[in-house]
Design an enzyme around this catalytic site. Structure first.
Site, PDB file in Angstrom:
ATOM      1  N   ASP A 233       0.879  -1.152   0.000  1.00 28.88           N
ATOM      2  CA  ASP A 233       0.000   0.000   0.000  1.00 28.88           C
ATOM      3  C   ASP A 233       0.928   1.217   0.000  1.00 28.88           C
ATOM      4  O   ASP A 233       2.122   1.118   0.291  1.00 28.88           O
ATOM      5  CB  ASP A 233      -0.957  -0.001   1.204  1.00 28.88           C
ATOM      6  CG  ASP A 233      -2.185   0.875   0.925  1.00 28.88           C
ATOM      7  OD1 ASP A 233      -2.096   1.778   0.063  1.00 28.88           O
ATOM      8  OD2 ASP A 233      -3.224   0.680   1.565  1.00 28.88           O
TER       9      ASP A 233
HETATM   10  C1  BGC Z   1      -5.015   3.176  -0.285  1.00 27.27           C
HETATM   11  C2  BGC Z   1      -4.978   2.153  -1.394  1.00 27.27           C
HETATM   12  C3  BGC Z   1      -4.772   2.829  -2.719  1.00 27.27           C
HETATM   13  C4  BGC Z   1      -3.479   3.634  -2.665  1.00 27.27           C
HETATM   14  C5  BGC Z   1      -3.141   4.356  -3.955  1.00 27.27           C
HETATM   15  C6  BGC Z   1      -3.843   4.139  -0.336  1.00 27.27           C
HETATM   16  O1  BGC Z   1      -4.108   5.251   0.450  1.00 27.27           O
HETATM   17  O2  BGC Z   1      -5.061   2.543   0.958  1.00 27.27           O
HETATM   18  O3  BGC Z   1      -6.163   1.393  -1.401  1.00 27.27           O
HETATM   19  O4  BGC Z   1      -4.760   1.899  -3.753  1.00 27.27           O
HETATM   20  O5  BGC Z   1      -3.603   4.598  -1.643  1.00 27.27           O
HETATM   21  O6  BGC Z   1      -3.970   5.438  -4.168  1.00 27.27           O
END
Ligand code: BGC
Length: 715
Positions: A233
């Site tokens: 993540d």
């Molecule tokens: C989220 C993810 C997301 C990533 C990219 C994070 O804040 O938890 O689900 O894919 O950002 O935007």
């Protein structure tokens, strides 16, 4: 390319080139290796469509006019359809859109289990039941990946809250992990062969999920045989050495110091000074090349995808149609008959609000979004007068879909900072003037429809809700309206259960829907007017009040440095059933405008523990419609405490009035076991099991008993 050719390619790569491939080089892409024709890996959020284009180093949208895209129903809406074919169709649209936009990996689906109604991201997930989520996620992924786009199943694992999501340590038993929180991930990897998994932010067993030997090496790679990419993540990697030694392949983050990422220059230095063997880097690159090859990024003919295909809107409408759940229709107020000259009054902020542009990384720059008010007006036709009153004041921005909204910096820029919050406006107090206008208008109208609930100030990434109560003093307004119009149709649009105890007993007509995509308003209107017979069922239990929800009674939520999943396996209906707590609306509940009868249950013993269950379903009402046949298994006598019953099979059947069909449900050995922590495997004890078939978890209509002669164990 053959495996051997990929190994040869890997050998040709320099250390610098390999390092470039395993960390973000822009906010959403890794580095490619031009001289060897290895392209960068292009990712995009997220579950509800393909997100707008961001600048490569800053969280500002580029502001293109050509990245308006289809806005898909949320996973909670999809889960409410209980329709595996629609999950597949949705996946096909999502993958096609992502590929059409030139992406290699779509950061979806989200499949974390709804543990508490307060989790801000519930709308991105598929409800509370591991079987339902597993059955839906497999076709969804298959649909996505048919387009030569990788899915990215997230967030692995135990990411069930937003509060302190960056560093909270989850304490969950091995049994809860295996029975509740992992099955959908396991199905995604072993059955759908998902090509990527996103490691979660939180910790488990003392390690961040993205550096967890247990979750990544032991379970994901060894037990499930996962060969694809584990991507972090955004900002979930915290240590170079731990990341090098565990099976995380790509580090992404939200900051633009790309070379300083843990898996960038620091990792290169660690290799150069001998702390980390280069083979550890090779293994990561091997996974990346494997996926790139599968997606035809290295050679061969690649699917070119397409976005905003008109034909796909029809499919998304179908999903939205089937996602609407009729909770109550006590006076048979619905479906509404269209009468020339009638006056329909629509009340509520959610009737007029577009939701696509909110929620966090799931935001979509929607090509369009049909709101409930637009849908109702469109579907009513010109001989019916539709008027609108806002009723309550939801002081959130973006009341209507607004392209200028996309010029601000995304909250993600600071999402890793302590105390970071997605923007949430203060809940407005009761607005006497708006309420008064609505009440007066309600007295006059022929039909009154209230559309309220939550919005993405509440159903949002980065923040959990403090209470299950409806915001903006909606309870008071609804009560005032019910005083003058007890026949008011109430629509709750939310991604999570909300507390309706203040008025629900007085409400005769109630529907629920989640954020249902660009055609959500059309779908709602079609259901209201009976052009579509509702067939959605709740993918999670609606407790009466928060204090009766298991994480809040037996466990804790949201914890602090640690969060203890003390309710263990008793999540959702597993708790309500077993502890005899009556919820407001049970898991699997949802009514229709017609009536179905279930009869002639037959159980046929197949090989081993496998059984085939046959049931005849008849539409005994006057309207074509669909029923969801739900099969629950109970182990009445067991050496460990088990839930009273667990969903193990379901099917959706469409029937004309008077028509009946025999449906077939299949149980395998996996339908019977519990996870035995001492033996580290699932165990189905010998003895009697009750198979119950019904149309909701609290309405079992037919039962049969079977006996397993011998104990069965499985992984
Ligand atoms: C989220 C993810 C997301 C990533 C990219 C994070 O804040 O938890 O689900 O894919 O950002 O935007």
């Amino acid at each position: 390319m053959e495996k051997q050719a990929l190994e040869t390619l890997l050998k040709e790569l320099t250390l610098d080139e390999k390092i470039g491939m395993i960390h973000g080089n822009t906010l959403f892409e890794t580095k490619g290796v031009e001289r060897l024709h290895i392209p960068p890996l292009k990712t995009s959020d997220g579950p509800m469509g393909c997100r707008q284009e961001y600048q490569s180093t800053k969280w500002f949208p580029i502001g293109f006019s050509f990245d308006y895209t289809s806005y898909l129903p949320s996973n909670t809406a999809l889960a409410a359809t209980w329709n595996t074919e629609l999950a597949y169709e949705t996946g096909k649209v999502l993958g096609k859109e992502a590929r059409g936009r030139g992406k290699d990996m779509i950061l979806a689906p989200g499949i974390n289990i709804h543990r508490s109604p307060l989790c801000g991201r519930n709308f991105e997930y598929m409800g509370e039941d591991p079987h339902l989520a597993s059955e839906l996620v497999v076709p969804l992924i298959q649909g996505i990946e048919e387009n030569d786009v990788s899915s990215c199943v997230k967030h692995y694992a135990l990411n069930n809250q937003e509060t302190r999501r960056i560093d909270v340590e989850v304490e969950a038993s091995e049994r809860a992990l295996r029975e509740i929180y992992l099955p959908a991930f396991k199905a995604a990897v072993t059955k759908a062969k998902a090509k990527a998994v996103m490691g979660a932010y939180n910790k488990y067993k003392g390690r961040y999920c993205c550096q967890s030997p247990y979750l990544l090496d032991e379970i994901l790679r060894k037990e499930w045989g996962f060969e694809g990419i584990v991507i972090s993540d955004w900002g979930a990697v915290h240590d170079t050495k731990e990341a090098a030694e565990t099976s995380i392949d790509i580090e992404m983050s939200v900051t633009d110091n790309f070379d300083e990422y843990f898996m960038a220059e620091p990792l290169k230095q660690a290799v150069l000074n001998g702390e980390v063997p280069e083979s550890a880097i090779d293994e990561k690159v091997r996974h990346i090349l494997y996926v790139m090859n599968e997606l035809h990024m290295l050679d061969g003919e690649r699917n070119r995808g397409m976005y905003n295909d008109i034909a796909d809107r029809e499919k998304l409408l179908k999903v939205a149609d089937e996602s609407v759940v009729l909770l109550k229709n006590e006076q048979n107020q619905l479906p509404l008959a269209r009468k020339d000259g009638m006056h329909i009054l629509v009340i509520g902020d959610n009737a007029e609000r577009a939701h696509s542009n909110g929620g966090g990384s799931a935001e979509i720059k929607a090509l369009y979004e049909i709101t409930p008010l637009l849908g109702i007006t469109m579907q009513a036709g010109g001989n019916i007068r539709v008027t609108y009153e806002q009723g309550y004041n939801a002081r959130t921005k973006g009341r209507i879909w607004d392209p200028d909204n996309h010029t601000e910096e995304s909250w993600q820029a600071t999402s890793l900072e302590e105390g970071a919050d997605t923007p949430q406006s203060k809940a407005a107090q009761f607005d006497e003037e708006l309420a008064q206008r609505a009440v007066e208008a309600a007295k006059e109208a022929d039909v009154v429809i209230f559309v309220g609930g939550l919005n993405h100030d509440y159903d949002t990434e980065g923040k959990d809700n403090e209470s299950m109560k409806l915001p903006y003093a909606q309870d008071e307004l609804i009560n005032r309206l019910l005083e003058v119009r007890e026949d008011m149709v109430i629509v709750m649009m939310t991604g999570s259960p909300v507390d309706m105890s203040a008025w629900v007993d007085k409400a005769a007509t109630l529907l629920h829907m989640s954020y249902a995509g660009m055609e959500g308003g059309t779908a709602l209107a079609r259901v209201l007017f009976g052009d579509v017979n509702p067939s959605g069922k709740l993918p999670e239990t609606f407790p009466r009040i928060l204090e009766e929800s298991p994480a809040h009674v037996l466990g804790n939520f949201p914890g602090d440095d640690f969060v203890n999943y003390g309710e263990d396996i008793f999540v959702g209906y597993r708790y309500f059933d077993t502890y005899n707590v009556k919820p407001l609306f049970a898991f699997g509940h949802g009514k229709s405008y017609t009536t179905f009868a279930m009869k002639d249950m037959r159980v046929i013993a197949d090989e081993g523990a496998s059984h085939t269950v046959k049931v005849t379903v008849e539409n005994v009402g006057h309207m074509a419609g669909a029923e969801i046949v739900q099969l629950y298994v109970s182990d009445e006598e067991c050496s460990v405490k088990r839930p009273k019953k667990e969903l193990k099979a379901f099917t959706k059947v469409f029937l004309q009035p008077g028509e009946s069909k025999e449906v077939t449900l299949t149980l395998t050995e996996e339908s019977f076991g519990y996870y035995d922590e001492n033996r580290a495997c699932f165990v189905a004890e010998s003895g009697v099991y009750v198979l119950g078939v019904g149309d909701a978890s609290d309405n079992i209509m037919l039962t049969e008993k079977i006996t397993l002669q011998n104990e069965i164990t499985y992984k």
